[in-house]
Each structure stands twice: as C-alpha cells, then as structure tokens.
Design an enzyme around this catalytic site. Structure first.
Site, mmCIF file in Angstrom:
data_model
loop_
_atom_site.group_PDB
_atom_site.id
_atom_site.type_symbol
_atom_site.label_atom_id
_atom_site.label_comp_id
_atom_site.label_asym_id
_atom_site.label_seq_id
_atom_site.Cartn_x
_atom_site.Cartn_y
_atom_site.Cartn_z
ATOM 1 N N PHE A 15 0.828 -1.212 0.000
ATOM 2 C CA PHE A 15 0.000 0.000 0.000
ATOM 3 C C PHE A 15 0.871 1.276 0.000
ATOM 4 C CE2 PHE A 15 -1.715 2.722 3.614
ATOM 5 C CZ PHE A 15 -2.251 3.689 2.782
ATOM 6 N N TYR A 148 5.262 -8.240 15.733
ATOM 7 C CA TYR A 148 5.351 -6.979 14.989
ATOM 8 C C TYR A 148 5.956 -5.875 15.863
ATOM 9 C CZ TYR A 148 3.726 -3.055 12.053
ATOM 10 O OH TYR A 148 3.644 -1.919 11.265
HETATM 11 P P1 NAD Z 1 1.524 -3.579 3.218
HETATM 12 O O1 NAD Z 1 1.273 -4.890 3.877
HETATM 13 O O2 NAD Z 1 0.538 -3.081 2.236
HETATM 14 O O3 NAD Z 1 2.951 -3.539 2.544
HETATM 15 C C1 NAD Z 1 4.055 -4.302 2.977
HETATM 16 C C2 NAD Z 1 4.800 -4.792 1.754
HETATM 17 O O4 NAD Z 1 5.951 -5.536 2.187
HETATM 18 C C3 NAD Z 1 3.974 -5.741 0.885
HETATM 19 O O5 NAD Z 1 4.120 -5.394 -0.468
HETATM 20 C C4 NAD Z 1 4.566 -7.112 1.175
HETATM 21 O O6 NAD Z 1 4.396 -8.021 0.114
HETATM 22 C C5 NAD Z 1 6.021 -6.746 1.443
HETATM 23 N N1 NAD Z 1 6.712 -7.750 2.258
HETATM 24 C C6 NAD Z 1 6.297 -8.312 3.417
HETATM 25 N N2 NAD Z 1 7.217 -9.189 3.870
HETATM 26 C C7 NAD Z 1 8.252 -9.171 2.980
HETATM 27 C C8 NAD Z 1 9.483 -9.856 2.883
HETATM 28 N N3 NAD Z 1 9.843 -10.752 3.810
HETATM 29 N N4 NAD Z 1 10.295 -9.613 1.834
HETATM 30 C C9 NAD Z 1 9.927 -8.712 0.871
HETATM 31 N N5 NAD Z 1 8.748 -8.026 0.912
HETATM 32 C C10 NAD Z 1 7.934 -8.251 1.957
HETATM 33 O O7 NAD Z 1 1.674 -2.521 4.422
HETATM 34 P P2 NAD Z 1 1.876 -0.947 4.398
HETATM 35 O O8 NAD Z 1 0.758 -0.340 5.175
HETATM 36 O O9 NAD Z 1 2.157 -0.463 3.041
HETATM 37 O O10 NAD Z 1 3.172 -0.812 5.303
HETATM 38 C C11 NAD Z 1 4.464 -0.567 4.763
HETATM 39 C C12 NAD Z 1 5.448 -0.370 5.907
HETATM 40 O O11 NAD Z 1 5.054 0.738 6.720
HETATM 41 C C13 NAD Z 1 5.570 -1.564 6.836
HETATM 42 O O12 NAD Z 1 6.914 -1.738 7.206
HETATM 43 C C14 NAD Z 1 4.772 -1.169 8.040
HETATM 44 O O13 NAD Z 1 5.228 -1.779 9.221
HETATM 45 C C15 NAD Z 1 4.968 0.347 8.081
HETATM 46 N N6 NAD Z 1 3.853 1.002 8.758
HETATM 47 C C16 NAD Z 1 2.642 1.142 8.157
HETATM 48 C C17 NAD Z 1 1.591 1.751 8.836
HETATM 49 C C18 NAD Z 1 0.239 1.964 8.221
HETATM 50 O O14 NAD Z 1 -0.651 2.441 8.905
HETATM 51 N N7 NAD Z 1 0.006 1.669 6.969
HETATM 52 C C19 NAD Z 1 1.778 2.184 10.152
HETATM 53 C C20 NAD Z 1 3.026 1.982 10.741
HETATM 54 C C21 NAD Z 1 4.062 1.411 10.028
#
Ligand code: NAD
Ligand code: UDP
Length: 318
Positions: A15, A148
């Site tokens: 995302f 996490y």
């Molecule tokens: P998401 O799940 O949509 O995206 C995560 C991406 O990482 C996915 O494309 C997934 O396929 C990839 N991924 C997961 N494990 C992997 C691995 N072992 N090797 C390679 N790729 C891998 O989530 P998001 O909301 O886009 O979050 C992105 C980052 O931002 C994350 O690290 C998350 O912890 C951090 N984050 C997001 C939020 C939020 O509210 N969206 C809040 C705090 C932190």
C-alpha cells in the site's frame, strides 16, 4: 547533468510502497521495487512497470540482497495489518529483524542512506498520551502483537547500532495509522474493512466497544514526510513521529464512513483482540521542527478518496 538517484524501495508493491515508488519516479529517481508479494500486489504497480526507470525485483528481505550504486533505501518490507502479521508470526519477526539487518548491510556496502519504516506500535498500549518520541512505550513482549511490535523495536535498535558502530546513515520514522488508495480490500485494517463493508451493505464490524481511539493519516501526507526525512542532514536520525494528531474513536470512524458512503449497513460488535491499544495520538512537534512538516488532509477528505477508489475497483470487476 546530475546522475539519476538510484533508490531501492523494499515492500514497494504494498500500500504505502506503491505511493512512494510513484512519487520517487515523479521526482526523477530510478526506482528498484523489491517485494515478495506477501501482502503486496503486482496489480498495484501495473502502471509503474511501464516506466523506463522502474524495476521490479521479486525477493524476500530475509535473504541478503546484492545491488550496486544504490543511493537511498526505504525499508518498508513487512506486513502491517494485524491479520497478516499474525498469520505467520515467526516469519513476521524474521522479516522485521533479518530484513533490517540485510538492508542495513546493503546500505553499509553502498554507502547509501536508509530510512526505516517503524511504527507507532513501538509505543504498544501507551500510557503517555499523546505519544512523544522520547516515550519508551508499554509493550507486551509475549503477546499476539509482539512479533510486529518487538520486531519493529528491534529494527530501530539495529538502525541505531549500525549508525553508532558502522557509521551507516540512518533515518527512523514512526508511522501512525495510515490509509489511502491501493489498500487491498482484504487488508484487514479498520479503514479498508469499514469502507468495503459499507459499500457492500454488509455489517460494520467493531471490535470491542469502539471507544478505543486511533489517529488516521492520509497516505499523501505520510509520503511527503518520508521524503523530507530522507532529505535531512546525516546527523539527524530520528526517530520521528509521522501521523495526523486528529484522534477519533473507532465508533466515530464507523459513523463517518456510513454517512460518507450513504450506506444502510448496521453496526455489529465483535470481541476485542488481545492487547489492542486503547488510545493513540502522535505528538508531531519534532516533525514540525526538523522537517517543516504537518499533515494537511482532513479525515473526511481522505476517506472520500478511498471510497471513490474502492467504488472504481468494484466497477472494474463488474
Ligand atoms: P503492506 O502490507 O501493504 O505492505 C508491505 C509490503 O511488504 C507488501 O508489499 C509485502 O508483500 C512486502 N513484504 C512483506 N514481507 C516481505 C518480505 N519478507 N520480503 C519482501 N517483501 C515483503 O503494508 P503498508 O501499510 O504499506 O506498510 C508498509 C510499511 O510501513 C511496513 O513496514 C509497516 O510496518 C509500516 N507502517 C505502516 C503503517 C500503516 O498504517 N500503513 C503504520 C506503521 C508502520
Ligand atoms: N478494528 C475494528 N474493526 C475492524 C478492524 C479493526 O474495530 O474490522 C479496530 C481494531 O480492533 C483497532 C482499530 O480498529 O482497535 C485499528 O485497527 P487496525 O487493524 O486498523 O490497526 P492497529 O490496531 O494496528 O492500530
């Protein structure tokens, strides 16, 4: 002419990653999007794939990755929705810890800057409110969210140790609940769940009483903050909170989404998952001071963008 910046975005098909890759391409960077497609989707990056300066690499960050001439790394690879990070908790902690080690090693070898996507979850179920960066948090080390929360805390520790021990140029951002287009309909987080349910006329599922609060940030605001953080001087490592201080109960969110979609959905109550934080709101003083940043998109406006996005997705499928 200045050489094109080569930027690696791990989790780039997820995302937030999709938005970040698009923004970096717009800024004239060469973007390498690395993802294992666990929660990301190739559909998200279909348009980006036709760009001459976009590369997609199918790779899992728990294995080392070799690349040359990388200038910047945004390390986003990690499932972020509780449903997905709890699906295989051991894999999540491997991603959060080994993934960070592999990306820090890559940054060290390339002399690249690295920005770590950390999270408000490092504060756990916070007793200090709003949360400032110097609060150490209230985290259960053995609960269902720990893979996490503790994984991301360890990620921050690793960044700081690579900075102190190896001089790696690091940046840590603590991201608060972020929403926007390109969330998958089965993402499982509250904004996408409620909007999908409202549009399908299905019951809106509130976990617990709905009195727990979150502060929701629209994705464009976050991306701006991340880019500004990457551009700060090497002596500024963070961590810095990136979030919208507007705080809402989950019940308020449900009512807002019902109103904005004009849905006839009823609200139903389901059990509250273990260790679900009761309150969360960022103090963004540090981001204002160091990045000149504060979020600009109010909740209703951001929600309308996501509602329109899911409507469009539904129309395409019909
Ligand atoms: P998401 O799940 O949509 O995206 C995560 C991406 O990482 C996915 O494309 C997934 O396929 C990839 N991924 C997961 N494990 C992997 C691995 N072992 N090797 C390679 N790729 C891998 O989530 P998001 O909301 O886009 O979050 C992105 C980052 O931002 C994350 O690290 C998350 O912890 C951090 N984050 C997001 C939020 C939020 O509210 N969206 C809040 C705090 C932190
Ligand atoms: N939540 C809810 N219904 C849902 C999904 C989530 O009531 O269908 C609640 C969840 O229990 C939490 C809040 O909404 O209190 C935010 O959940 P989310 O999974 O989006 O993010 P996080 O808990 O990681 O902040």
């Amino acid at each position: 002419m200045e050489a094109r910046k080569r930027v690696l975005v791990t989790g780039g098909a997820g995302f937030i990653g999709t938005h970040l890759c698009a923004r970096l391409l717009k800024e004239g960077c060469h973007v390498i999007c690395l993802d294992n497609l666990f929660t990301g989707s190739e559909k998200n990056i279909t348009l980006l794939k036709s760009h001459p300066h976009f590369e997609f690499v199918f790779h899992d960050v728990i294995s080392p990755y070799e690349a040359e001439d990388i200038d910047e790394i945004y390390n986003l690879a990690c499932p972020a929705s509780p449903v997905h990070y709890q699906y295989d908790a051991i894999k999540t902690i491997k991603t959060a810890v080994m993934g960070v080690i592999n990306m820090l090693d890559l940054a060290r070898r390339n002399g690249a800057k690295i920005l770590q996507a950390s999270t408000s979850e490092v504060y756990g179920d916070p007793v200090i409110h709003p949360q400032t960066e110097n609060y150490w948090g209230n985290v259960n080390p053995i609960g269902i969210r720990s893979c996490y929360d503790e994984g991301k805390r360890c990620g921050e520790t690793l960044c700081m140790d690579y900075y102190r021990q190896n001089g790696v140029r690091i940046k840590i951002v603590r991201i608060f609940n972020t929403y926007g287009p390109y969330m998958l309909p089965n993402d499982g987080r509250v904004v996408s769940n409620f909007i999908v349910q409202a549009l399908q006329g299905k019951p809106i599922t509130i976990y617990g009483s709905g009195k727990q609060t979150r502060s929701f940030q629209y994705v464009d605001d976050l991306i701006e903050g991340m880019i500004r953080m990457m551009d700060t001087g090497d002596d500024f490592t963070g961590p810095v909170n990136l979030g919208n201080p507007g705080e809402f109960t989950i019940l308020e969110l449900a009512h807002k989404i019902i109103e904005l979609t004009g849905s006839g959905s009823e609200i139903i109550f389901k059990p509250l998952p273990h260790d679900d934080p009761k309150q969360r709101r960022p103090d963004i003083t540090l981001a204002k001071q160091h990045l000149g940043w504060s979020p600009g998109i109010p909740l209703e406006e951001g929600l309308m963008h996501v509602i329109d996005y899911f409507k469009e997705q539904n129309n395409r499928q019909e």
